[in-house]
Design a protein around this motif. Structure first.
Motif, PDB file in Angstrom:
ATOM      1  N   ASN A  61       0.802  -1.227   0.000  1.00  0.00           N
ATOM      2  CA  ASN A  61       0.000   0.000   0.000  1.00  0.00           C
ATOM      3  C   ASN A  61       0.834   1.277   0.000  1.00  0.00           C
ATOM      4  O   ASN A  61       0.486   2.231  -0.678  1.00  0.00           O
ATOM      5  CB  ASN A  61      -0.968   0.018   1.186  1.00  0.00           C
ATOM      6  N   CYS A  62       1.883   1.316   0.790  1.00  0.00           N
ATOM      7  CA  CYS A  62       2.704   2.531   0.894  1.00  0.00           C
ATOM      8  C   CYS A  62       4.164   2.208   0.559  1.00  0.00           C
ATOM      9  O   CYS A  62       4.978   1.963   1.452  1.00  0.00           O
ATOM     10  CB  CYS A  62       2.578   3.129   2.288  1.00  0.00           C
ATOM     11  N   PRO A  63       4.497   2.211  -0.732  1.00  0.00           N
ATOM     12  CA  PRO A  63       5.856   1.828  -1.118  1.00  0.00           C
ATOM     13  C   PRO A  63       6.923   2.876  -0.780  1.00  0.00           C
ATOM     14  O   PRO A  63       8.106   2.561  -0.801  1.00  0.00           O
ATOM     15  CB  PRO A  63       5.750   1.617  -2.626  1.00  0.00           C
ATOM     16  N   VAL A  64       6.505   4.117  -0.482  1.00  0.00           N
ATOM     17  CA  VAL A  64       7.477   5.167  -0.164  1.00  0.00           C
ATOM     18  C   VAL A  64       7.085   5.846   1.140  1.00  0.00           C
ATOM     19  O   VAL A  64       5.971   6.361   1.273  1.00  0.00           O
ATOM     20  CB  VAL A  64       7.559   6.226  -1.287  1.00  0.00           C
ATOM     21  N   ARG A  65       7.990   5.809   2.108  1.00  0.00           N
ATOM     22  CA  ARG A  65       7.869   6.557   3.368  1.00  0.00           C
ATOM     23  C   ARG A  65       9.280   6.997   3.738  1.00  0.00           C
ATOM     24  O   ARG A  65      10.070   6.183   4.206  1.00  0.00           O
ATOM     25  CB  ARG A  65       7.282   5.689   4.480  1.00  0.00           C
ATOM     26  N   ASN A  66       9.576   8.265   3.514  1.00  0.00           N
ATOM     27  CA  ASN A  66      10.924   8.782   3.753  1.00  0.00           C
ATOM     28  C   ASN A  66      10.871  10.000   4.662  1.00  0.00           C
ATOM     29  O   ASN A  66       9.931  10.784   4.604  1.00  0.00           O
ATOM     30  CB  ASN A  66      11.589   9.206   2.437  1.00  0.00           C
ATOM     31  N   THR A  67      11.914  10.165   5.455  1.00  0.00           N
ATOM     32  CA  THR A  67      12.111  11.383   6.226  1.00  0.00           C
ATOM     33  C   THR A  67      13.362  12.065   5.684  1.00  0.00           C
ATOM     34  O   THR A  67      14.400  11.417   5.519  1.00  0.00           O
ATOM     35  CB  THR A  67      12.293  11.077   7.728  1.00  0.00           C
ATOM     36  N   LEU A  68      13.230  13.354   5.390  1.00  0.00           N
ATOM     37  CA  LEU A  68      14.337  14.115   4.812  1.00  0.00           C
ATOM     38  C   LEU A  68      14.819  15.162   5.809  1.00  0.00           C
ATOM     39  O   LEU A  68      14.005  15.785   6.493  1.00  0.00           O
ATOM     40  CB  LEU A  68      13.875  14.825   3.536  1.00  0.00           C
ATOM     41  N   ARG A  69      16.124  15.366   5.871  1.00  0.00           N
ATOM     42  CA  ARG A  69      16.705  16.456   6.665  1.00  0.00           C
ATOM     43  C   ARG A  69      17.055  17.576   5.689  1.00  0.00           C
ATOM     44  O   ARG A  69      17.800  17.361   4.741  1.00  0.00           O
ATOM     45  CB  ARG A  69      17.954  15.994   7.391  1.00  0.00           C
ATOM     46  N   LEU A  70      16.509  18.755   5.968  1.00  0.00           N
ATOM     47  CA  LEU A  70      16.672  19.881   5.058  1.00  0.00           C
ATOM     48  C   LEU A  70      16.965  21.153   5.837  1.00  0.00           C
ATOM     49  O   LEU A  70      16.502  21.318   6.973  1.00  0.00           O
ATOM     50  CB  LEU A  70      15.399  20.083   4.233  1.00  0.00           C
ATOM     51  N   ALA A  71      17.688  22.063   5.227  1.00  0.00           N
ATOM     52  CA  ALA A  71      17.986  23.349   5.861  1.00  0.00           C
ATOM     53  C   ALA A  71      16.726  24.210   5.905  1.00  0.00           C
ATOM     54  O   ALA A  71      15.876  24.123   5.014  1.00  0.00           O
ATOM     55  CB  ALA A  71      19.077  24.060   5.065  1.00  0.00           C
ATOM     56  N   PRO A  72      16.586  25.036   6.931  1.00  0.00           N
ATOM     57  CA  PRO A  72      15.463  25.976   6.956  1.00  0.00           C
ATOM     58  C   PRO A  72      15.491  26.846   5.698  1.00  0.00           C
ATOM     59  O   PRO A  72      16.559  27.176   5.176  1.00  0.00           O
ATOM     60  CB  PRO A  72      15.733  26.824   8.208  1.00  0.00           C
ATOM     61  N   GLY A  73      14.332  27.182   5.188  1.00  0.00           N
ATOM     62  CA  GLY A  73      14.240  27.970   3.961  1.00  0.00           C
ATOM     63  C   GLY A  73      14.243  27.128   2.697  1.00  0.00           C
ATOM     64  O   GLY A  73      14.258  27.657   1.593  1.00  0.00           O
ATOM     65  N   THR A  74      14.221  25.804   2.847  1.00  0.00           N
ATOM     66  CA  THR A  74      14.229  24.903   1.690  1.00  0.00           C
ATOM     67  C   THR A  74      12.812  24.691   1.178  1.00  0.00           C
ATOM     68  O   THR A  74      11.870  24.572   1.940  1.00  0.00           O
ATOM     69  CB  THR A  74      14.852  23.548   2.061  1.00  0.00           C
ATOM     70  N   ARG A  75      12.668  24.667  -0.119  1.00  0.00           N
ATOM     71  CA  ARG A  75      11.405  24.381  -0.799  1.00  0.00           C
ATOM     72  C   ARG A  75      11.475  22.930  -1.271  1.00  0.00           C
ATOM     73  O   ARG A  75      12.472  22.506  -1.862  1.00  0.00           O
ATOM     74  CB  ARG A  75      11.295  25.325  -1.984  1.00  0.00           C
ATOM     75  N   LEU A  76      10.421  22.165  -1.027  1.00  0.00           N
ATOM     76  CA  LEU A  76      10.375  20.737  -1.372  1.00  0.00           C
ATOM     77  C   LEU A  76       9.192  20.494  -2.293  1.00  0.00           C
ATOM     78  O   LEU A  76       8.073  20.928  -1.999  1.00  0.00           O
ATOM     79  CB  LEU A  76      10.238  19.929  -0.084  1.00  0.00           C
ATOM     80  N   GLU A  77       9.446  19.840  -3.425  1.00  0.00           N
ATOM     81  CA  GLU A  77       8.372  19.487  -4.362  1.00  0.00           C
ATOM     82  C   GLU A  77       8.439  17.995  -4.652  1.00  0.00           C
ATOM     83  O   GLU A  77       9.524  17.455  -4.881  1.00  0.00           O
ATOM     84  CB  GLU A  77       8.505  20.252  -5.673  1.00  0.00           C
ATOM     85  N   ALA A  78       7.293  17.341  -4.628  1.00  0.00           N
ATOM     86  CA  ALA A  78       7.196  15.925  -5.001  1.00  0.00           C
ATOM     87  C   ALA A  78       6.232  15.825  -6.180  1.00  0.00           C
ATOM     88  O   ALA A  78       5.130  16.380  -6.138  1.00  0.00           O
ATOM     89  CB  ALA A  78       6.701  15.090  -3.831  1.00  0.00           C
TER      90      ALA A  78
END
Length: 98
Positions: A61-78
């Motif tokens: 059912n859920c093939p992708v479950r990730n946690t990302l470490r990112l700098a403040p001010g980062t824009r994330l698009e999926a």
């Protein structure tokens, strides 16, 4: 074939977590090896930009479950492209800023 496409659904979620973290979750209902997907995750921030790509069959059912470490001010698009029995479905795009 058309019935399988009508019954399948995709859920793509981006959630901010603790400071400097975000989670990416991709789930399908129902899980099926007839569902193929390609997930492109792009980040743009103070440290520059990056892309990662995952693809495969939705055998659970859920093939992708990730946690990302990112700098403040980062824009994330999926961006999700997916197919049911070879028929491309409507793409799903999500964006968040940290």
């Amino acid at each position: 074939m058309l019935l399988a496409a009508l019954l399948a659904s995709a859920s793509l979620q981006l959630q901010p977590q603790a400071p400097g973290q975000a989670s990416v979750s991709l789930c399908f209902e129902p899980a099926s090896s007839a569902i193929r997907y390609e997930l492109l995750v792009t980040t743009q921030g103070p440290a520059g930009s990056s892309q990662s790509r995952q693809k495969g069959a939705a055998e659970r059912n859920c093939p992708v479950r990730n946690t990302l470490r990112l700098a403040p001010g980062t824009r994330l698009e999926a961006r999700l492209r997916w197919w049911v029995e070879g028929v491309e479905q409507v793409a799903v795009v999500r964006e968040i800023g940290l």
